[in-house]
Each structure stands twice: as C-alpha cells, then as structure tokens.
Scaffold this motif. Structure first.
Motif, PDB file in Angstrom:
ATOM      1  N   ARG A 126       0.866  -1.175   0.000  1.00  0.00           N
ATOM      2  CA  ARG A 126       0.000   0.000   0.000  1.00  0.00           C
ATOM      3  C   ARG A 126       0.907   1.230   0.000  1.00  0.00           C
ATOM      4  O   ARG A 126       1.627   1.466   0.981  1.00  0.00           O
ATOM      5  CB  ARG A 126      -0.892  -0.096   1.250  1.00  0.00           C
ATOM      6  N   GLY A 169      -0.440   7.979  -0.774  1.00  0.00           N
ATOM      7  CA  GLY A 169      -0.423   9.107  -1.694  1.00  0.00           C
ATOM      8  C   GLY A 169       0.412  10.233  -1.104  1.00  0.00           C
ATOM      9  O   GLY A 169       1.009  11.033  -1.834  1.00  0.00           O
ATOM     10  N   SER A 170       0.490  10.265   0.205  1.00  0.00           N
ATOM     11  CA  SER A 170       1.307  11.288   0.869  1.00  0.00           C
ATOM     12  C   SER A 170       2.785  11.112   0.502  1.00  0.00           C
ATOM     13  O   SER A 170       3.559  12.053   0.600  1.00  0.00           O
ATOM     14  CB  SER A 170       1.117  11.207   2.388  1.00  0.00           C
ATOM     15  N   GLY A 208      -3.190  11.118  -2.629  1.00  0.00           N
ATOM     16  CA  GLY A 208      -2.385  12.188  -2.035  1.00  0.00           C
ATOM     17  C   GLY A 208      -3.011  13.563  -2.065  1.00  0.00           C
ATOM     18  O   GLY A 208      -4.238  13.705  -1.993  1.00  0.00           O
ATOM     19  N   ASP A 262     -15.644  11.708  -2.333  1.00  0.00           N
ATOM     20  CA  ASP A 262     -14.886  10.453  -2.281  1.00  0.00           C
ATOM     21  C   ASP A 262     -14.612   9.945  -3.694  1.00  0.00           C
ATOM     22  O   ASP A 262     -13.504   9.503  -3.995  1.00  0.00           O
ATOM     23  CB  ASP A 262     -15.669   9.383  -1.506  1.00  0.00           C
ATOM     24  N   LEU A 265     -11.762   1.918  -4.281  1.00  0.00           N
ATOM     25  CA  LEU A 265     -12.844   1.050  -4.764  1.00  0.00           C
ATOM     26  C   LEU A 265     -14.197   1.711  -4.719  1.00  0.00           C
ATOM     27  O   LEU A 265     -14.927   1.746  -5.700  1.00  0.00           O
ATOM     28  CB  LEU A 265     -12.899  -0.224  -3.916  1.00  0.00           C
ATOM     29  N   LYS A 266     -14.559   2.214  -3.541  1.00  0.00           N
ATOM     30  CA  LYS A 266     -15.885   2.846  -3.421  1.00  0.00           C
ATOM     31  C   LYS A 266     -15.886   3.886  -2.303  1.00  0.00           C
ATOM     32  O   LYS A 266     -15.016   3.833  -1.412  1.00  0.00           O
ATOM     33  CB  LYS A 266     -16.949   1.770  -3.181  1.00  0.00           C
ATOM     34  N   THR A 297      -7.916   3.902   1.002  1.00  0.00           N
ATOM     35  CA  THR A 297      -7.141   2.904   0.260  1.00  0.00           C
ATOM     36  C   THR A 297      -6.512   1.886   1.221  1.00  0.00           C
ATOM     37  O   THR A 297      -6.171   0.784   0.808  1.00  0.00           O
ATOM     38  CB  THR A 297      -6.087   3.566  -0.658  1.00  0.00           C
ATOM     39  N   GLY A 349     -10.747  12.355   2.691  1.00  0.00           N
ATOM     40  CA  GLY A 349      -9.399  12.913   2.749  1.00  0.00           C
ATOM     41  C   GLY A 349      -8.678  12.766   4.069  1.00  0.00           C
ATOM     42  O   GLY A 349      -7.590  13.300   4.248  1.00  0.00           O
ATOM     43  N   HIS A 381      -6.216  11.694   6.972  1.00  0.00           N
ATOM     44  CA  HIS A 381      -4.853  11.161   6.878  1.00  0.00           C
ATOM     45  C   HIS A 381      -4.439  10.536   8.206  1.00  0.00           C
ATOM     46  O   HIS A 381      -4.332  11.191   9.210  1.00  0.00           O
ATOM     47  CB  HIS A 381      -3.872  12.286   6.508  1.00  0.00           C
TER      48      HIS A 381
HETATM   49  P1  UTP Z   1      -6.397   7.674   1.175  1.00  0.00           P
HETATM   50  O1  UTP Z   1      -6.403   8.525   2.394  1.00  0.00           O
HETATM   51  O2  UTP Z   1      -6.511   6.235   1.386  1.00  0.00           O
HETATM   52  O3  UTP Z   1      -5.178   8.006   0.221  1.00  0.00           O
HETATM   53  O4  UTP Z   1      -7.573   8.116   0.231  1.00  0.00           O
HETATM   54  P2  UTP Z   1      -3.676   8.460   0.413  1.00  0.00           P
HETATM   55  O5  UTP Z   1      -3.494   9.704  -0.370  1.00  0.00           O
HETATM   56  O6  UTP Z   1      -2.794   7.322   0.060  1.00  0.00           O
HETATM   57  O7  UTP Z   1      -3.519   8.764   1.931  1.00  0.00           O
HETATM   58  P3  UTP Z   1      -2.308   8.547   2.929  1.00  0.00           P
HETATM   59  O8  UTP Z   1      -1.024   8.847   2.216  1.00  0.00           O
HETATM   60  O9  UTP Z   1      -2.407   7.155   3.454  1.00  0.00           O
HETATM   61  O10 UTP Z   1      -2.689   9.555   3.979  1.00  0.00           O
HETATM   62  C1  UTP Z   1      -7.872   9.484   0.012  1.00  0.00           C
HETATM   63  C2  UTP Z   1      -9.337   9.657   0.067  1.00  0.00           C
HETATM   64  O11 UTP Z   1      -9.948   9.020  -1.062  1.00  0.00           O
HETATM   65  C3  UTP Z   1     -11.232   8.566  -0.733  1.00  0.00           C
HETATM   66  C4  UTP Z   1     -11.455   8.943   0.722  1.00  0.00           C
HETATM   67  O12 UTP Z   1     -12.042  10.216   0.768  1.00  0.00           O
HETATM   68  C5  UTP Z   1     -10.043   9.005   1.249  1.00  0.00           C
HETATM   69  O13 UTP Z   1      -9.930   9.752   2.436  1.00  0.00           O
HETATM   70  N1  UTP Z   1     -11.339   7.098  -0.991  1.00  0.00           N
HETATM   71  C6  UTP Z   1     -10.230   6.343  -1.232  1.00  0.00           C
HETATM   72  C7  UTP Z   1     -12.582   6.493  -1.007  1.00  0.00           C
HETATM   73  O14 UTP Z   1     -13.611   7.119  -0.770  1.00  0.00           O
HETATM   74  N2  UTP Z   1     -12.664   5.153  -1.286  1.00  0.00           N
HETATM   75  C8  UTP Z   1     -11.593   4.380  -1.544  1.00  0.00           C
HETATM   76  O15 UTP Z   1     -11.749   3.171  -1.812  1.00  0.00           O
HETATM   77  C9  UTP Z   1     -10.341   4.997  -1.492  1.00  0.00           C
END
Ligand code: UTP
Length: 225
Positions: A6, A9-10, A45, A66, A114-115, A120, A179, A181
């Motif tokens: 995994r 995105g950060s 991210g 989302d 996914l949804k 993630t 969003g 984190h």
């Molecule tokens: P993440 O917070 O999982 O991504 O998804 P990231 O950027 O890898 O985060 P870090 O680095 O772990 O902090 C970002 C946003 O995407 C939406 C949600 O709003 C989530 O907070 N999301 C992601 C969904 O709604 N469904 C998913 O299956 C994945």
C-alpha cells in the motif's frame, strides 16, 4: 502467497514525485522477477485532497467527493500500469475480483480506491483478505508507528513492534471523512487484525524499505496479530 503493498499518496503524490514513482515501478518489476506476486494499492495524495476541497466548494456531497479522490488514486495506478507495460494488468482493476483474477494470471496488479466511504488502506486490507496475502506493507511518510502522533508531539517514540490491540489506542477512532490522513486507517487495522495478516508500516520515501519488510528484515513497525 501474494503480498499487498500500500503506497501512501502522501509519499508519491504529494506533490507527484516521478522519480519515486519510477523507483517503485522498478521495485515491482524486480519483485515479479523473483517470483513474488504483488498487489499495490496507491492513494491519491494531495491532488485527491485538492479535488475533495474543490468538490466541497462546489457543493457536491461527501460521497461524490470520495469519488473524485478515488478517480485521482486510479490515475496514479494508471501511471504505474503505463510504466510497468506487459508486466502489469492492461487497466486499473476497479473491483476486488478483477484484481484477484489479474493476480492469478501472474500480472503485477496496481489499483486505487474502490468505493466511497473507505480509504485505500481498507482497500488494501480487503484485497489482502480476498487473496490470502500473508503480508501487507504500508509505505508512509513516517518511519513507522509512534506511541503518539509524531507530527504533533516532538517526543513521540517510534515503536518497532505493536499489537493490533494496542494500535487501536494509538489511532484516534475517527469516523470516515473524505481525505482523512492517518498512519493506518482504524477500519483497515480491524480487518487485518481479524484475519491475522502481518502488517509492516515503513518509510516509503525509500522503496527499498518495502523490500526489506518483505525479506523479514527489521524495518519500520511490525503490527502483530
Ligand atoms: P487515502 O487517504 O486512502 O489516500 O484516500 P492516500 O493519499 O494514500 O492517503 P495517505 O497517504 O495514506 O494519507 C484518500 C481519500 O480518497 C477517498 C477517501 O475520501 C479518502 O480519504 N477514498 C479512497 C474512497 O472514498 N474510497 C476508496 O476506496 C479509497
């Protein structure tokens, strides 16, 4: 047994870091050559968070926010697929069973969200469950899990090991919010605990850390069932 990676995105997407994305793609190819089956779940991210904010400003509801973030994460997954060429699936899986099928075909699987209503991290946990993965490695923007939030507390101590049970006390049990984190989503942590999947949280700015975790070397924080 497959390994779920995994990538936060950060780490690769805040801002987009092409050099790091390329290093990850090379690592995935190396792992495949060694016979290691991987499914990578990448987040969207800061770009995903920017889209969430824009959606909010434009009055779209949280579910739609989302979806915006999900599409951004899939865009990063697509970048991986383009870099990996024939080593990877032709397109980004958008369903769990598509990912499982692609893995069975011996392809490198890279996907995003996914949804709505999940992160993630939860996607990665679900995939790990469905594929009987024995390990999930999360590449984060921190060196591992700390006894308190290292971004807020200078004296936070990095833990080498933690149980899922103790992790629950470290993570704030927030409700899902677009969003959000966290080092590991509490919902994902619960899923991984239930299915007893070993999880290692490492610093993702060095992709070799993922390899070390796979090799069982002491790196980051290991979460034990
Ligand atoms: P993440 O917070 O999982 O991504 O998804 P990231 O950027 O890898 O985060 P870090 O680095 O772990 O902090 C970002 C946003 O995407 C939406 C949600 O709003 C989530 O907070 N999301 C992601 C969904 O709604 N469904 C998913 O299956 C994945």
């Amino acid at each position: 047994m497959p390994i779920v990676i995994r990538i936060g995105g950060s780490v690769v997407a805040s801002p987009t870091n092409p050099e790091l994305l390329n290093q990850y793609a090379n690592l995935l190819k190396e792992l495949r050559k060694k016979g290691c089956k991987t499914i990578t779940v990448v987040g969207g991210g800061s770009l995903a968070r920017e889209f969430i904010k824009i959606g909010e400003q434009l009055g779209v509801d949280e579910k739609a926010q989302d979806w915006l973030a999900i599409h951004v994460s899939r865009l990063y997954a697509l970048l991986f697929i383009l870099m990996l060429g024939k080593n990877a699936t032709k397109s980004v899986p958008t369903l769990v069973n598509e990912a499982v099928r692609a893995l069975k075909e011996g392809k490198i699987v890279v996907m995003g969200g996914l949804k709505p209503g999940m992160t993630t991290d939860s996607v990665a946990a679900q995939i790990a469950l469905e594929t009987n993965a024995h390990l999930l490695v999360k590449a984060t923007d921190q060196n591992g899990i700390y006894n308190k939030d290292p971004r807020k507390h200078k004296n936070a101590i990095k833990l080498d090991e933690i149980t899922f049970q103790d992790l629950g006390q470290v993570l704030r049990q927030d409700y899902h919010k677009a969003g959000i984190h966290q080092v590991l989503d509490p919902v994902a942590a619960k899923m991984l605990q239930k299915s007893r999947i070993k999880t290692v949280v490492v610093n993702g700015y060095n992709p070799r850390n993922i390899q070390y975790a796979i090799e069982g070397k002491k790196i980051g924080t290991t979460i034990m069932a």
